[in-house]
Design a protein around this motif. Structure first.
Motif, PDB file in Angstrom:
ATOM      1  N   LYS A   1       1.154  -1.497  -0.184  1.00  0.00           N
ATOM      2  CA  LYS A   1      -0.110   0.406  -0.081  1.00  0.00           C
ATOM      3  C   LYS A   1       1.719   1.649  -0.353  1.00  0.00           C
ATOM      4  O   LYS A   1       1.386   1.350   0.640  1.00  0.00           O
ATOM      5  N   SER A   2       0.657   2.629  -1.090  1.00  0.00           N
ATOM      6  CA  SER A   2       1.168   3.269  -1.017  1.00  0.00           C
ATOM      7  C   SER A   2       1.070   4.148   0.045  1.00  0.00           C
ATOM      8  O   SER A   2      -0.256   4.276   0.824  1.00  0.00           O
ATOM      9  N   LYS A   3       1.700   5.486  -0.082  1.00  0.00           N
ATOM     10  CA  LYS A   3       2.127   6.543   1.026  1.00  0.00           C
ATOM     11  C   LYS A   3       0.793   7.120   0.084  1.00  0.00           C
ATOM     12  O   LYS A   3       0.428   6.750  -0.937  1.00  0.00           O
ATOM     13  N   THR A   4       0.197   8.468   0.939  1.00  0.00           N
ATOM     14  CA  THR A   4      -0.605   9.453  -0.122  1.00  0.00           C
ATOM     15  C   THR A   4      -0.067   9.244  -1.160  1.00  0.00           C
ATOM     16  O   THR A   4       0.850   9.677  -2.051  1.00  0.00           O
ATOM     17  N   LYS A   5      -0.963   9.959  -2.296  1.00  0.00           N
ATOM     18  CA  LYS A   5      -0.127  10.631  -3.800  1.00  0.00           C
ATOM     19  C   LYS A   5       0.231  11.435  -4.085  1.00  0.00           C
ATOM     20  O   LYS A   5       1.612  11.891  -4.415  1.00  0.00           O
TER      21      LYS A   5
ATOM     22  N   HIS B   1       8.396  12.840  -3.464  1.00  0.00           N
ATOM     23  CA  HIS B   1       9.510  12.127  -3.994  1.00  0.00           C
ATOM     24  C   HIS B   1       9.500  11.520  -5.303  1.00  0.00           C
ATOM     25  O   HIS B   1      10.925  11.184  -4.795  1.00  0.00           O
ATOM     26  N   GLN B   2       8.777  12.038  -5.769  1.00  0.00           N
ATOM     27  CA  GLN B   2       8.785  11.254  -7.254  1.00  0.00           C
ATOM     28  C   GLN B   2       9.214  10.395  -7.438  1.00  0.00           C
ATOM     29  O   GLN B   2       9.898   9.081  -8.100  1.00  0.00           O
ATOM     30  N   VAL B   3       7.814   9.002  -6.576  1.00  0.00           N
ATOM     31  CA  VAL B   3       7.701   7.837  -7.164  1.00  0.00           C
ATOM     32  C   VAL B   3       7.149   7.557  -7.717  1.00  0.00           C
ATOM     33  O   VAL B   3       5.672   7.675  -7.341  1.00  0.00           O
ATOM     34  N   ASN B   4       6.664   6.787  -8.589  1.00  0.00           N
ATOM     35  CA  ASN B   4       6.169   6.081  -9.707  1.00  0.00           C
ATOM     36  C   ASN B   4       5.510   4.509  -8.978  1.00  0.00           C
ATOM     37  O   ASN B   4       6.587   3.542  -8.527  1.00  0.00           O
ATOM     38  N   PHE B   5       5.181   4.521  -7.692  1.00  0.00           N
ATOM     39  CA  PHE B   5       4.697   3.658  -7.237  1.00  0.00           C
ATOM     40  C   PHE B   5       4.292   2.181  -7.203  1.00  0.00           C
ATOM     41  O   PHE B   5       4.765   1.565  -6.493  1.00  0.00           O
ATOM     42  N   ILE B   6       3.722   2.173  -8.667  1.00  0.00           N
ATOM     43  CA  ILE B   6       3.353   1.216  -9.455  1.00  0.00           C
ATOM     44  C   ILE B   6       4.283   0.222  -9.741  1.00  0.00           C
ATOM     45  O   ILE B   6       4.372  -1.159  -9.148  1.00  0.00           O
ATOM     46  N   LYS B   7       4.879   0.945 -10.689  1.00  0.00           N
ATOM     47  CA  LYS B   7       6.458   0.943 -11.187  1.00  0.00           C
ATOM     48  C   LYS B   7       7.549  -0.497  -9.869  1.00  0.00           C
ATOM     49  O   LYS B   7       7.439  -0.913 -10.386  1.00  0.00           O
TER      50      LYS B   7
ATOM     51  N   TYR C   1      -3.013  -7.147  -9.766  1.00  0.00           N
ATOM     52  CA  TYR C   1      -3.922  -5.863  -9.224  1.00  0.00           C
ATOM     53  C   TYR C   1      -3.240  -4.366  -8.590  1.00  0.00           C
ATOM     54  O   TYR C   1      -2.770  -4.667  -7.691  1.00  0.00           O
ATOM     55  N   ILE C   2      -4.518  -3.536  -9.167  1.00  0.00           N
ATOM     56  CA  ILE C   2      -4.221  -2.208  -8.582  1.00  0.00           C
ATOM     57  C   ILE C   2      -5.307  -1.531  -8.502  1.00  0.00           C
ATOM     58  O   ILE C   2      -6.721  -2.092  -9.885  1.00  0.00           O
ATOM     59  N   ASP C   3      -5.435  -1.043  -7.689  1.00  0.00           N
ATOM     60  CA  ASP C   3      -6.522  -0.305  -6.883  1.00  0.00           C
ATOM     61  C   ASP C   3      -6.101   0.803  -6.316  1.00  0.00           C
ATOM     62  O   ASP C   3      -5.489   1.080  -5.290  1.00  0.00           O
ATOM     63  N   ASP C   4      -7.035   1.499  -6.819  1.00  0.00           N
ATOM     64  CA  ASP C   4      -6.346   3.376  -5.977  1.00  0.00           C
ATOM     65  C   ASP C   4      -7.588   4.379  -5.667  1.00  0.00           C
ATOM     66  O   ASP C   4      -7.728   5.686  -4.970  1.00  0.00           O
ATOM     67  N   LYS C   5      -8.676   3.062  -5.024  1.00  0.00           N
ATOM     68  CA  LYS C   5      -9.256   3.657  -4.255  1.00  0.00           C
ATOM     69  C   LYS C   5      -9.174   3.849  -2.920  1.00  0.00           C
ATOM     70  O   LYS C   5     -10.074   3.425  -2.207  1.00  0.00           O
ATOM     71  N   GLN C   6      -8.321   3.627  -1.897  1.00  0.00           N
ATOM     72  CA  GLN C   6      -7.656   2.644  -0.723  1.00  0.00           C
ATOM     73  C   GLN C   6      -7.805   4.056  -0.123  1.00  0.00           C
ATOM     74  O   GLN C   6      -7.354   5.824  -0.431  1.00  0.00           O
ATOM     75  N   ASP C   7      -8.176   4.439   1.011  1.00  0.00           N
ATOM     76  CA  ASP C   7      -8.197   5.897   1.755  1.00  0.00           C
ATOM     77  C   ASP C   7      -9.265   7.449   1.711  1.00  0.00           C
ATOM     78  O   ASP C   7      -8.613   7.467   1.380  1.00  0.00           O
ATOM     79  N   ALA C   8     -10.120   6.525   1.094  1.00  0.00           N
ATOM     80  CA  ALA C   8     -10.753   8.073   0.207  1.00  0.00           C
ATOM     81  C   ALA C   8     -10.241   8.303  -0.678  1.00  0.00           C
ATOM     82  O   ALA C   8     -10.428   9.115  -1.742  1.00  0.00           O
ATOM     83  N   GLY C   9      -9.324   6.945  -1.998  1.00  0.00           N
ATOM     84  CA  GLY C   9      -8.889   7.581  -3.057  1.00  0.00           C
ATOM     85  C   GLY C   9      -7.500   7.737  -2.860  1.00  0.00           C
ATOM     86  O   GLY C   9      -6.654   8.572  -4.160  1.00  0.00           O
TER      87      GLY C   9
ATOM     88  N   LYS D   1      -4.805   6.600  -1.731  1.00  0.00           N
ATOM     89  CA  LYS D   1      -3.509   5.950  -1.496  1.00  0.00           C
ATOM     90  C   LYS D   1      -3.663   4.677  -2.542  1.00  0.00           C
ATOM     91  O   LYS D   1      -4.755   3.843  -2.935  1.00  0.00           O
ATOM     92  N   ILE D   2      -2.205   3.663  -2.926  1.00  0.00           N
ATOM     93  CA  ILE D   2      -3.180   2.999  -3.941  1.00  0.00           C
ATOM     94  C   ILE D   2      -2.023   1.651  -3.184  1.00  0.00           C
ATOM     95  O   ILE D   2      -1.517   1.600  -2.576  1.00  0.00           O
ATOM     96  N   VAL D   3      -3.153   0.441  -3.655  1.00  0.00           N
ATOM     97  CA  VAL D   3      -3.032  -1.246  -3.422  1.00  0.00           C
ATOM     98  C   VAL D   3      -2.415  -1.763  -5.001  1.00  0.00           C
ATOM     99  O   VAL D   3      -3.118  -2.043  -5.852  1.00  0.00           O
TER     100      VAL D   3
END
Length: 395
Positions: free
Chosen positions: A104-108, A114-120, A343-351, A353-355
Motif C-alpha cells: 500500500k502506498s503513502k498518499t499520492k 518524492h517522485q516515486v512511481n509506486f506502481i512500477k 491487481y491495482i486499486d487506487d480507491k484505498q483510503d478515500a482514493g 492511496k494505491i494498493v
C-alpha cells in the motif's frame, strides 16, 4: 535484476485492462529467468523441473508417471497370452498453493513529492518476492522426505548404508570432516544409472535430463545428463578435493555447460551447479541451520503422499548437515496457470492511496512412484528421479 517494464503504459492501467495482462506476462518470464532453477525448467518429461500448464483456477491435477515394462516377453512360437506383461501407471495428485502479497502506498501527494512511481516500484518488488517464495518452495519440496541418498565420509568418500534401516540413521552419523567430495557424487550418479537404493536394493534407473544448447556454429544440440545441485558451502568443500581439481583440468567449461548459472564443473559428464545457500536474505539449498518453521512455511503438505515432513534437522545428529541433490528427468513437477495475476486499486483510503497486489496459483511437488493398484510394489512411494547427497556443513 529489476523487471523490464519498458513500453508498458502504467499510467493507463485503469482504462486499459491489457496493462495488467502485460505486467503479468513480464513477471512470469522474469520469475524463471532469474530463478536458481531456470536452466532445469521445461514442459517436457525429460526436464528436471517439469512444468504443467493449467487454465483457469484449478483444485488439483494428477500427472502420470509410467514405469518401464519388466516382463520377459515371449519367444519363438509362444502365444502372447502365455506371458502378458503388466502396465504400471503411477500417479501423483497435486494440490495448488496460493502465493500472494501486496503493498500500500503513502498518499499520492507524498509520492509526487518524492517522485516515486509506486506502481512500477511495487511491481518490481513483488516480482522479487514471488521469485524468492517459489524458489524456496522448490528447494524444500526437493529436499523433503528423501527415499534414496548418499552420505559423505571423510575416509572412504561415502558411507556404507546398506545395513542401515533408514536414511536418517545414516545421516545422523555424519562427523565434522565428512565433507562433500567427488567419490560421493560419483556414487550418486552410479546409483541413478544402475538403479540402486541406499540399502543396496534395486530401484528403477533414473532417466537423465535433456539439456538443449547452441554450439558456436548456431546448431542446436541436445545432451543428456544428471544435474548435481550443491550449496555454496558444499561447492567450496568440493573445490578442495584433490580429485575434483584433477577432473576440472579436462572439463568443457563454456561449451556443454554454459547454460548454468553457478556452474562449477563436471563429474562423469554431469554438471555440478552451485545454487546458493539458504539464508534469511537469499534462496538456495537447505542445511540444518534452517529453522523447521521456515522449512514448513514453504512446503505444501497436501502434496505429500503420507504427510511426512522432514526438515534438515530430521537428518542431523551432532554435526551441522548440508544437503546436495542429484536430479534426473521429471524430478520436480510444477503445475500452474500460465502467469500470475496483478491487481491495482487506487480507491484505498478515500482514493488517497494505491494498493498493488500479486497472486500466483501454483502447485509444486516432488515426483514419486505412487501405485494405487500395487501398493506392495518395491517402487511404491519412492522418489522418481531424486537422490539426496548429505555432508558436513562446516564452513
Amino acid at each position: 535484476m529489476a523487471i523490464d517494464l519498458n513500453g508498458v503504459k502504467l499510467e493507463k492501467w485503469k482504462n486499459d485492462p491489457n496493462v495488467s495482462v502485460e505486467i503479468s506476462k513480464r513477471i512470469e518470464n522474469a520469475l524463471w529467468q532469474e530463478s536458481h532453477f531456470e536452466s532445469l525448467i521445461g514442459s517436457g518429461q525429460d526436464r528436471a523441473l517439469r512444468t504443467i500448464s493449467m487454465q483457469g483456477i484449478f483444485s488439483a491435477v494428477t500427472p502420470r508417471l509410467k514405469a518401464p515394462l519388466q516382463g520377459d516377453g515371449v519367444r519363438g512360437n509362444a502365444d502372447f497370452d502365455t506371458n502378458y506383461d503388466q502396465l504400471e501407471i503411477y500417479s501423483l495428485t497435486m494440490h495448488p498453493s496460493n502465493f500472494a502479497n501486496s503493498l500500500k502506498s503513502k498518499t499520492k501527494l507524498e509520492q509526487a513529492m518524492h517522485q516515486v512511481n509506486f506502481i512500477k516500484e511495487s511491481v518490481d518488488s513483488l516480482q522479487g518476492w514471488l521469485k524468492q517464495a517459489i524458489d524456496r518452495a522448490i528447494a524444500v519440496t526437493l529436499c523433503n522426505d528423501f527415499t534414496n541418498a548418499v552420505v559423505c565420509d571423510s575416509a572412504k568418500g561415502y558411507k556404507d548404508t546398506t545395513k542401515q534401516a533408514t536414511i536418517e540413521d545414516s545421516t545422523k552419523t555424519i562427523a565434522h570432516d565428512d565433507t562433500l567430495n567427488v567419490q560421493a557424487i560419483k556414487r550418486a550418479i552410479f546409483m541413478a544409472k544402475r538403479g540402486l537404493g541406499y540399502d543396496g536394493k534395486e530401484r528403477f534407473p533414473i532417466k537423465p535430463v535433456a539439456i538443449s544448447r547452441k554450439s558456436n556454429e548456431g546448431i542446436l544440440t541436445r545432451i543428456y545428463q544428471y544435474i548435481i545441485l550443491v550449496d555454496t558451502v558444499g561447492a567450496e568443500q568440493l573445490k578442495n578435493d584433490p580429485e575434483w581439481i584433477e577432473l576440472q583440468k579436462i572439463d568443457k567449461r563454456g561449451l556443454d555447460n554454459n547454460l548454468f548459472t553457478g556452474f562449477l564443473g563436471v563429474i562423469d559428464n554431469c554438471p555440478v551447479v552451485d545454487v546458493g545457500t539458504w539464508s534469511a536474505l537469499s534462496t538456495g539449498l537447505l542445511h540444518s541451520g534452517v529453522e523447521d518453521s521456515a522449512f514448513k512455511q514453504y512446503l505444501n503438505i497436501l502434496n505429500l503422499n503420507n504427510g511426512k515432513i522432514t526438515p534438515p534437522s530430521f537428518y542431523t545428529g551432532n554435526q551441522k548437515t548440508g544437503i546436495g541433490v542429484l536430479m534426473g528427468a521429471s524430478s520436480i513437477l510444477c503445475a500452474g496457470r500460465p502467469k500470475p495475476d496483478v491487481y491495482i486499486d487506487d480507491k484505498q483510503d478515500a482514493g488517497r492511496k494505491i494498493v498493488v497486489g500479486i497472486d500466483r496459483n501454483i502447485s509444486i511437488a516432488k515426483a514419486r512412484w505412487i501405485s494405487y493398484e500395487n501398493p506392495n510394489s518395491p517402487f511404491h512411494n519412492t522418489d522418481f528421479a531424486t537422490i539426496g547427497i548429505f555432508y558436513s556443513h562446516k564452513e
